[in-house]
Design a protein around this motif. Structure first.
Motif, PDB file in Angstrom:
ATOM      1  N   ARG A 132      17.620  40.315  16.742  1.00  0.00           N
ATOM      2  CA  ARG A 132      16.647  38.965  15.698  1.00  0.00           C
ATOM      3  C   ARG A 132      16.097  39.832  15.298  1.00  0.00           C
ATOM      4  NH1 ARG A 132      20.344  35.717  18.839  1.00  0.00           N
ATOM      5  NH2 ARG A 132      18.444  34.568  19.579  1.00  0.00           N
ATOM      6  N   TYR A 142      44.215  30.647  21.767  1.00  0.00           N
ATOM      7  CA  TYR A 142      43.877  30.640  23.130  1.00  0.00           C
ATOM      8  C   TYR A 142      45.482  30.687  23.643  1.00  0.00           C
ATOM      9  CZ  TYR A 142      39.703  28.839  21.473  1.00  0.00           C
ATOM     10  OH  TYR A 142      37.931  29.114  20.797  1.00  0.00           O
ATOM     11  N   LEU A 195      32.274  42.393  12.333  1.00  0.00           N
ATOM     12  CA  LEU A 195      32.060  44.253  12.211  1.00  0.00           C
ATOM     13  C   LEU A 195      32.691  45.081  13.261  1.00  0.00           C
ATOM     14  CD1 LEU A 195      27.902  44.506  11.719  1.00  0.00           C
ATOM     15  CD2 LEU A 195      29.942  45.434  10.152  1.00  0.00           C
ATOM     16  N   VAL A 196      32.614  44.844  14.885  1.00  0.00           N
ATOM     17  CA  VAL A 196      33.533  45.543  15.709  1.00  0.00           C
ATOM     18  C   VAL A 196      35.078  45.400  15.256  1.00  0.00           C
ATOM     19  CG1 VAL A 196      33.531  45.619  17.796  1.00  0.00           C
ATOM     20  CG2 VAL A 196      32.251  44.854  17.349  1.00  0.00           C
ATOM     21  N   ALA A 209      18.624  24.955  15.184  1.00  0.00           N
ATOM     22  CA  ALA A 209      18.493  26.155  14.389  1.00  0.00           C
ATOM     23  C   ALA A 209      18.150  27.741  14.464  1.00  0.00           C
ATOM     24  CB  ALA A 209      16.982  25.933  13.367  1.00  0.00           C
ATOM     25  N   GLU A 253      21.973  29.894  14.288  1.00  0.00           N
ATOM     26  CA  GLU A 253      22.021  30.967  13.392  1.00  0.00           C
ATOM     27  C   GLU A 253      22.545  32.332  15.233  1.00  0.00           C
ATOM     28  OE1 GLU A 253      17.970  33.990  12.828  1.00  0.00           O
ATOM     29  OE2 GLU A 253      17.886  31.927  14.612  1.00  0.00           O
ATOM     30  N   ALA A 254      22.009  31.626  15.955  1.00  0.00           N
ATOM     31  CA  ALA A 254      22.408  32.563  17.360  1.00  0.00           C
ATOM     32  C   ALA A 254      24.208  32.841  16.939  1.00  0.00           C
ATOM     33  CB  ALA A 254      21.828  33.011  18.600  1.00  0.00           C
ATOM     34  N   ARG A 255      24.739  31.883  16.770  1.00  0.00           N
ATOM     35  CA  ARG A 255      26.193  31.560  17.080  1.00  0.00           C
ATOM     36  C   ARG A 255      26.635  32.381  15.476  1.00  0.00           C
ATOM     37  NH1 ARG A 255      28.615  28.791  21.331  1.00  0.00           N
ATOM     38  NH2 ARG A 255      26.971  29.194  23.102  1.00  0.00           N
ATOM     39  N   ARG A 256      26.099  32.363  14.959  1.00  0.00           N
ATOM     40  CA  ARG A 256      26.606  32.901  13.623  1.00  0.00           C
ATOM     41  C   ARG A 256      26.572  34.497  13.144  1.00  0.00           C
ATOM     42  NH1 ARG A 256      25.375  28.338   9.451  1.00  0.00           N
ATOM     43  NH2 ARG A 256      26.959  27.050   9.909  1.00  0.00           N
ATOM     44  N   GLU A 257      25.099  34.864  13.935  1.00  0.00           N
ATOM     45  CA  GLU A 257      24.657  36.263  14.461  1.00  0.00           C
ATOM     46  C   GLU A 257      26.341  37.127  15.121  1.00  0.00           C
ATOM     47  OE1 GLU A 257      20.525  37.432  15.246  1.00  0.00           O
ATOM     48  OE2 GLU A 257      20.236  36.637  13.437  1.00  0.00           O
ATOM     49  N   LEU A 258      26.304  36.578  16.005  1.00  0.00           N
ATOM     50  CA  LEU A 258      27.375  36.853  16.987  1.00  0.00           C
ATOM     51  C   LEU A 258      28.345  36.899  16.255  1.00  0.00           C
ATOM     52  CD1 LEU A 258      28.002  38.034  19.470  1.00  0.00           C
ATOM     53  CD2 LEU A 258      28.599  35.541  20.271  1.00  0.00           C
ATOM     54  N   VAL A 290      24.261  47.060  14.333  1.00  0.00           N
ATOM     55  CA  VAL A 290      24.755  45.845  14.626  1.00  0.00           C
ATOM     56  C   VAL A 290      26.094  45.976  15.190  1.00  0.00           C
ATOM     57  CG1 VAL A 290      25.242  43.947  14.175  1.00  0.00           C
ATOM     58  CG2 VAL A 290      23.225  44.843  13.683  1.00  0.00           C
ATOM     59  N   ALA A 291      26.910  46.758  15.170  1.00  0.00           N
ATOM     60  CA  ALA A 291      28.275  46.494  15.674  1.00  0.00           C
ATOM     61  C   ALA A 291      28.277  47.852  16.852  1.00  0.00           C
ATOM     62  CB  ALA A 291      29.054  47.744  14.982  1.00  0.00           C
ATOM     63  N   MET A 340      32.362  29.070  14.974  1.00  0.00           N
ATOM     64  CA  MET A 340      31.055  29.527  14.840  1.00  0.00           C
ATOM     65  C   MET A 340      30.664  30.497  13.639  1.00  0.00           C
ATOM     66  SD  MET A 340      30.568  32.567  17.576  1.00  0.00           S
ATOM     67  CE  MET A 340      31.831  33.735  17.138  1.00  0.00           C
ATOM     68  N   HIS A 347      30.796  33.662  24.663  1.00  0.00           N
ATOM     69  CA  HIS A 347      29.586  33.953  23.575  1.00  0.00           C
ATOM     70  C   HIS A 347      27.368  34.041  23.807  1.00  0.00           C
ATOM     71  CE1 HIS A 347      33.349  33.196  20.875  1.00  0.00           C
ATOM     72  NE2 HIS A 347      33.053  34.306  21.135  1.00  0.00           N
ATOM     73  N   ALA A 403      28.753  37.095  13.009  1.00  0.00           N
ATOM     74  CA  ALA A 403      28.688  38.432  12.439  1.00  0.00           C
ATOM     75  C   ALA A 403      29.347  39.644  12.550  1.00  0.00           C
ATOM     76  CB  ALA A 403      27.434  38.652  10.824  1.00  0.00           C
ATOM     77  N   GLY A 404      28.199  39.621  13.795  1.00  0.00           N
ATOM     78  CA  GLY A 404      28.553  41.482  14.244  1.00  0.00           C
ATOM     79  C   GLY A 404      29.713  41.596  15.095  1.00  0.00           C
ATOM     80  N   LEU A 405      30.905  40.584  15.827  1.00  0.00           N
ATOM     81  CA  LEU A 405      32.216  40.116  15.671  1.00  0.00           C
ATOM     82  C   LEU A 405      32.281  41.092  15.454  1.00  0.00           C
ATOM     83  CD1 LEU A 405      32.836  37.574  18.818  1.00  0.00           C
ATOM     84  CD2 LEU A 405      32.213  40.198  19.335  1.00  0.00           C
ATOM     85  N   LEU A 436      22.016  39.663   8.980  1.00  0.00           N
ATOM     86  CA  LEU A 436      21.829  40.715   9.417  1.00  0.00           C
ATOM     87  C   LEU A 436      21.013  41.994   8.954  1.00  0.00           C
ATOM     88  CD1 LEU A 436      25.755  40.862   9.960  1.00  0.00           C
ATOM     89  CD2 LEU A 436      24.643  40.886  11.625  1.00  0.00           C
ATOM     90  N   LEU A 462      38.663  40.029  19.167  1.00  0.00           N
ATOM     91  CA  LEU A 462      37.988  41.327  18.674  1.00  0.00           C
ATOM     92  C   LEU A 462      40.121  41.625  18.158  1.00  0.00           C
ATOM     93  CD1 LEU A 462      35.728  43.630  21.231  1.00  0.00           C
ATOM     94  CD2 LEU A 462      35.708  42.504  18.595  1.00  0.00           C
ATOM     95  N   VAL A 507      26.717  45.299  19.644  1.00  0.00           N
ATOM     96  CA  VAL A 507      27.982  44.164  19.694  1.00  0.00           C
ATOM     97  C   VAL A 507      28.858  44.377  21.230  1.00  0.00           C
ATOM     98  CG1 VAL A 507      29.297  42.628  19.331  1.00  0.00           C
ATOM     99  CG2 VAL A 507      27.389  42.758  17.963  1.00  0.00           C
ATOM    100  N   PRO A 551      34.557  28.006  20.264  1.00  0.00           N
ATOM    101  CA  PRO A 551      34.372  29.213  19.257  1.00  0.00           C
ATOM    102  C   PRO A 551      34.462  29.287  17.928  1.00  0.00           C
ATOM    103  CG  PRO A 551      34.788  28.886  21.806  1.00  0.00           C
ATOM    104  CD  PRO A 551      35.280  27.824  21.583  1.00  0.00           C
ATOM    105  N   LEU A 552      35.620  28.438  18.379  1.00  0.00           N
ATOM    106  CA  LEU A 552      36.414  28.755  16.714  1.00  0.00           C
ATOM    107  C   LEU A 552      35.647  28.766  15.736  1.00  0.00           C
ATOM    108  CD1 LEU A 552      39.935  28.016  17.045  1.00  0.00           C
ATOM    109  CD2 LEU A 552      39.422  30.312  16.704  1.00  0.00           C
ATOM    110  N   ILE A 560      14.520  29.540   7.558  1.00  0.00           N
ATOM    111  CA  ILE A 560      14.885  30.340   9.011  1.00  0.00           C
ATOM    112  C   ILE A 560      16.651  29.265   8.367  1.00  0.00           C
ATOM    113  CG2 ILE A 560      16.195  28.110  10.917  1.00  0.00           C
ATOM    114  CD1 ILE A 560      13.602  28.744  11.879  1.00  0.00           C
TER     115      ILE A 560
END
Lengths: 209, 235
Positions: free
Chosen positions: A193, A160, B49-50, B34, B38-43, A131-132, B16, A182, B45-47, A208, A155, A135, B13-14, A199
């Motif tokens: 996904r 802002y 992780l990075v 939904a 879901e997509a925003r929260r996955e993003l 995933v990392a 998310m 985003h 979480a991914g960010l 994840l 990151l 992304v 964005p804050l 859901i």
């Protein structure tokens, strides 16, 4: 090296002035304040730790050499240093565009090393790593103006206002670019996904793993 | 809660990762929202992780930066000669050299056109010629007595690599065949005479010039710009 307490109250600009005058403690303090932001920005923009360290070193050399060009009324020193870093990142991008990064690049090795901890089960580790990586690849594929705001706000965790000062644009521009970035990222990561029958039930981590 | 309200909320964005009050009830029966959430929260979480995976700058970097600082403070002139800087200096030097050469090449034909008539006359003047016993590429500077002081200075700098001067002979147009398309034998500066061996097939055109071994030699007049002006078969 022990940093004198009175120096820590000085602004970045004052520290630079003292450093140029020969105060090594002031330079060390300035390095400690600025290095993390510059290094992380360079790392996410170049995708390489080696390049990020090169950029960081060049920025501090330039700060010392070009300190007379810094005007406090035009912005804080961190923004000036960021501008220098941005120029070096662009130079590296121009220099290295013909080359493709090898998979065993140190960035990925570090990434894997940090993500894999003893407490994690192997499938979880693999998924997190993947995933990392995805992304990071998706961020790298964004257009430059979107990528800059994602790197700075998401990151490097700049506010802002800080991002706006570094990119020399309005806060509203940062917000709109980030929102658009985003949306683009979510679109790029859609294949990541997995189908979720329940859901509403899954949390951020639940999606994840 | 409406879809519009929820989307406006997640536009920021804050937010998310945040949870909107009453969100769960809305998402339970709205598939579109939904998916968005879901997509925003996955993003998010991914960010995260990075972000967590970023390496730290090494201690070697700090040492290098500090060493550079100390050298600068002590006045070491090599400070800041980074790879990028060196590359820039080399690039600019190369560019300047290329421009200088290009300028010289551009200016030279202009001079040649301006003085073509006088140079044709000057081509009648005597030149030093290589000894006939020498074979190969011996070079003899051709001093143009009608040239400007600058040209004479340049002629004086020409290396004299053929000490054996046998005869003095005129390189008149009847001796040398012009190799130039529009400007017969003229040259802005000194010319050099180079003796070359032609391929044996050239004997078909100059049978009288062929040696008993079938070799044919020719003298070539070469200008200071490296362009051959004329050729004369050695008989």
């Amino acid at each position: 090296m022990e940093i004198p307490h009175e120096l820590s109250t000085h602004s970045d600009a004052e520290l630079l002035r003292l450093a140029v005058a020969g105060e090594e403690e002031a330079f060390l303090l300035l390095y400690g304040r600025l290095k993390a932001g510059i290094f992380r920005y360079a790392f996410y923009m170049t995708g390489s730790k080696v390049n990020a360290e090169e950029v960081t070193q060049e920025v501090f050399i330039t700060l010392l050499k070009e300190s007379h060009n810094y005007r406090q009324e035009r912005g804080d020193l961190a923004a000036f240093a960021f501008g220098v870093a941005r120029n070096f990142v662009r130079r590296i991008a121009r220099r290295e565009w013909p080359y493709e990064a090898l998979p065993e690049d140190t960035a990925l090795a570090t990434l894997s090393g940090k993500l894999i901890s003893e407490s994690d089960a192997l499938p979880t580790q693999m998924i997190r790593t993947e995933v990392a990586e995805r992304v990071q690849a998706a961020v790298a594929s964004l257009p430059d103006h979107y990528r800059q705001v994602v790197v700075l706000c998401d990151l490097c965790e700049f506010s802002y206002a800080e991002a706006a000062s570094r990119l020399r644009c309005a806060v509203g521009t940062i917000r709109s670019r980030l929102s658009r970035a985003h949306a683009l990222l979510a679109e790029k990561l859609r294949p990541l996904r997995s189908p979720q029958p329940e859901i509403g039930a899954a949390g951020p981590e639940g999606c994840l793993i | 809660m409406t879809c519009h309200e929820l989307r406006l909320y997640f536009e920021d964005p804050l937010r998310m990762d945040a949870e909107f009050p009453g969100e769960a009830e809305h998402l339970a029966h709205c598939t579109e929202c939904a998916r968005l959430v879901e997509a925003r929260r996955e993003l998010g979480a991914g960010l995260r992780l990075v972000r967590e995976s970023a390496p730290e700058p090494s201690e070697a970097l700090k040492a290098a930066v500090l060493a550079n600082y100390r050298r600068r403070i002590t006045g070491d002139p090599t400070l800041g000669r980074s790879r990028t800087r060196r590359f820039t200096v080399v690039a600019w030097t190369t560019a300047a050299a290329v421009l200088a050469v290009a300028g010289a090449l551009l200016l030279h034909p202009a001079r040649r056109l301006e003085t073509s008539n006088s140079k044709i006359e000057s081509a009648q003047r005597p030149i030093a010629e290589t000894g006939t016993s020498e074979k190969g590429a011996n070079r003899v500077p051709w001093t143009n007595s009608a040239s400007s002081p600058k040209t004479r200075l340049r002629s004086a700098r020409q290396p004299r690599r053929a000490p054996k001067v046998a005869t003095t002979k005129s390189p008149a147009s009847e001796d040398f065949r012009s190799l130039m398309y529009c400007d017969v034998l003229s040259c802005g500066g000194a010319m050099q005479l180079i003796r070359v061996q032609l391929p044996s097939s050239a004997a078909a055109f100059e049978p009288a010039a062929a040696s008993p071994y079938g070799a044919i030699y020719a003298d070539v007049l070469v200008g200071s710009d490296g362009i051959a002006r004329g050729i004369r078969v050695v008989r």
